[in-house]
Design a protein around this motif. Structure first.
Motif, PDB file in Angstrom:
ATOM      1  N   PHE A  53     -82.347  17.309  10.158  1.00  0.00           N
ATOM      2  CA  PHE A  53     -83.307  18.390   9.942  1.00  0.00           C
ATOM      3  C   PHE A  53     -83.942  18.889  11.247  1.00  0.00           C
ATOM      4  O   PHE A  53     -84.808  19.749  11.206  1.00  0.00           O
ATOM      5  CB  PHE A  53     -84.396  17.925   8.975  1.00  0.00           C
ATOM      6  N   GLU A  54     -83.483  18.396  12.366  1.00  0.00           N
ATOM      7  CA  GLU A  54     -84.059  18.747  13.665  1.00  0.00           C
ATOM      8  C   GLU A  54     -83.909  20.239  13.963  1.00  0.00           C
ATOM      9  O   GLU A  54     -82.816  20.793  13.896  1.00  0.00           O
ATOM     10  CB  GLU A  54     -83.363  17.924  14.757  1.00  0.00           C
ATOM     11  N   GLY A  55     -85.021  20.870  14.273  1.00  0.00           N
ATOM     12  CA  GLY A  55     -84.989  22.258  14.717  1.00  0.00           C
ATOM     13  C   GLY A  55     -84.806  23.301  13.631  1.00  0.00           C
ATOM     14  O   GLY A  55     -84.604  24.472  13.940  1.00  0.00           O
ATOM     15  N   GLN A  56     -84.864  22.905  12.382  1.00  0.00           N
ATOM     16  CA  GLN A  56     -84.723  23.890  11.302  1.00  0.00           C
ATOM     17  C   GLN A  56     -85.458  23.407  10.057  1.00  0.00           C
ATOM     18  O   GLN A  56     -85.817  22.250   9.950  1.00  0.00           O
ATOM     19  CB  GLN A  56     -83.265  24.171  10.995  1.00  0.00           C
ATOM     20  N   THR A  57     -85.656  24.308   9.146  1.00  0.00           N
ATOM     21  CA  THR A  57     -86.362  23.948   7.919  1.00  0.00           C
ATOM     22  C   THR A  57     -85.451  23.158   6.990  1.00  0.00           C
ATOM     23  O   THR A  57     -84.218  23.213   7.104  1.00  0.00           O
ATOM     24  CB  THR A  57     -86.837  25.203   7.172  1.00  0.00           C
ATOM     25  N   ALA A  58     -86.069  22.436   6.078  1.00  0.00           N
ATOM     26  CA  ALA A  58     -85.294  21.708   5.073  1.00  0.00           C
ATOM     27  C   ALA A  58     -84.453  22.683   4.264  1.00  0.00           C
ATOM     28  O   ALA A  58     -83.296  22.409   3.942  1.00  0.00           O
ATOM     29  CB  ALA A  58     -86.227  20.909   4.167  1.00  0.00           C
ATOM     30  N   GLN A  59     -85.003  23.830   3.943  1.00  0.00           N
ATOM     31  CA  GLN A  59     -84.274  24.834   3.159  1.00  0.00           C
ATOM     32  C   GLN A  59     -83.016  25.291   3.890  1.00  0.00           C
ATOM     33  O   GLN A  59     -81.953  25.408   3.290  1.00  0.00           O
ATOM     34  CB  GLN A  59     -85.180  26.040   2.853  1.00  0.00           C
ATOM     35  N   GLU A  63     -79.190  24.733   2.610  1.00  0.00           N
ATOM     36  CA  GLU A  63     -78.280  25.881   2.446  1.00  0.00           C
ATOM     37  C   GLU A  63     -76.975  25.645   3.199  1.00  0.00           C
ATOM     38  O   GLU A  63     -75.897  26.002   2.703  1.00  0.00           O
ATOM     39  CB  GLU A  63     -78.964  27.161   2.906  1.00  0.00           C
ATOM     40  N   GLN A  64     -77.057  25.057   4.391  1.00  0.00           N
ATOM     41  CA  GLN A  64     -75.843  24.749   5.136  1.00  0.00           C
ATOM     42  C   GLN A  64     -74.994  23.733   4.380  1.00  0.00           C
ATOM     43  O   GLN A  64     -73.771  23.861   4.323  1.00  0.00           O
ATOM     44  CB  GLN A  64     -76.190  24.207   6.522  1.00  0.00           C
ATOM     45  N   TRP A  65     -75.647  22.710   3.809  1.00  0.00           N
ATOM     46  CA  TRP A  65     -74.910  21.714   3.018  1.00  0.00           C
ATOM     47  C   TRP A  65     -74.266  22.362   1.801  1.00  0.00           C
ATOM     48  O   TRP A  65     -73.114  22.078   1.467  1.00  0.00           O
ATOM     49  CB  TRP A  65     -75.840  20.577   2.580  1.00  0.00           C
ATOM     50  N   ASP A  66     -75.010  23.219   1.136  1.00  0.00           N
ATOM     51  CA  ASP A  66     -74.494  23.884  -0.064  1.00  0.00           C
ATOM     52  C   ASP A  66     -73.242  24.693   0.270  1.00  0.00           C
ATOM     53  O   ASP A  66     -72.223  24.607  -0.424  1.00  0.00           O
ATOM     54  CB  ASP A  66     -75.584  24.782  -0.649  1.00  0.00           C
ATOM     55  N   GLU A  67     -73.305  25.446   1.347  1.00  0.00           N
ATOM     56  CA  GLU A  67     -72.148  26.236   1.783  1.00  0.00           C
ATOM     57  C   GLU A  67     -70.962  25.340   2.125  1.00  0.00           C
ATOM     58  O   GLU A  67     -69.825  25.597   1.714  1.00  0.00           O
ATOM     59  CB  GLU A  67     -72.538  27.088   2.989  1.00  0.00           C
ATOM     60  N   PHE A  68     -71.221  24.292   2.882  1.00  0.00           N
ATOM     61  CA  PHE A  68     -70.172  23.364   3.297  1.00  0.00           C
ATOM     62  C   PHE A  68     -69.500  22.721   2.084  1.00  0.00           C
ATOM     63  O   PHE A  68     -68.266  22.672   1.987  1.00  0.00           O
ATOM     64  CB  PHE A  68     -70.770  22.290   4.209  1.00  0.00           C
TER      65      PHE A  68
END
Length: 97
Positions: A53-59, A63-68
């Motif tokens: 979560f470094e440098g970005q929001t949990a959301q 979203e990156q995980w969901d896309e992946f």
């Protein structure tokens, strides 16, 4: 090749965060394009939560995980979804927040 010669039928490459999951997919695709021998996991190991979560929001991370996952799970390469990073026994690696 040595694993196959030794009788290993399938192998799973583990990943403890999104960047490792991407690397695992690339490794498996490079060494087993037919997707018959090398597979991988995807998840967030409790010791990698802060890095994830470094440098970005949990959301944004979710979203990156969901896309992946939507891209790679249907292909059959990901065979297990690992930990989700919640582990009160390892608070030395990440806070409860």
């Amino acid at each position: 090749d040595r694993a196959k010669k030794a009788g290993v039928e399938r192998m799973i490459v583990t990943a403890g965060c999104l960047s490792e999951a991407r690397e695992a997919i690339a490794f498996c695709e490079e060494h087993d394009p037919a997707c018959t021998f090398l597979f991988c996991t995807a998840g967030v190991h409790p010791t990698r939560v802060e890095v994830e979560f470094e440098g970005q929001t949990a959301q944004a991370t979710l979203e990156q995980w969901d896309e992946f996952l939507h891209e790679h799970v249907p292909q059959g390469r990901i065979v297990a979804l690992g930990e989700c990073g919640l582990d009160d026994a390892r608070l030395q690696f990440a806070s409860q927040e």
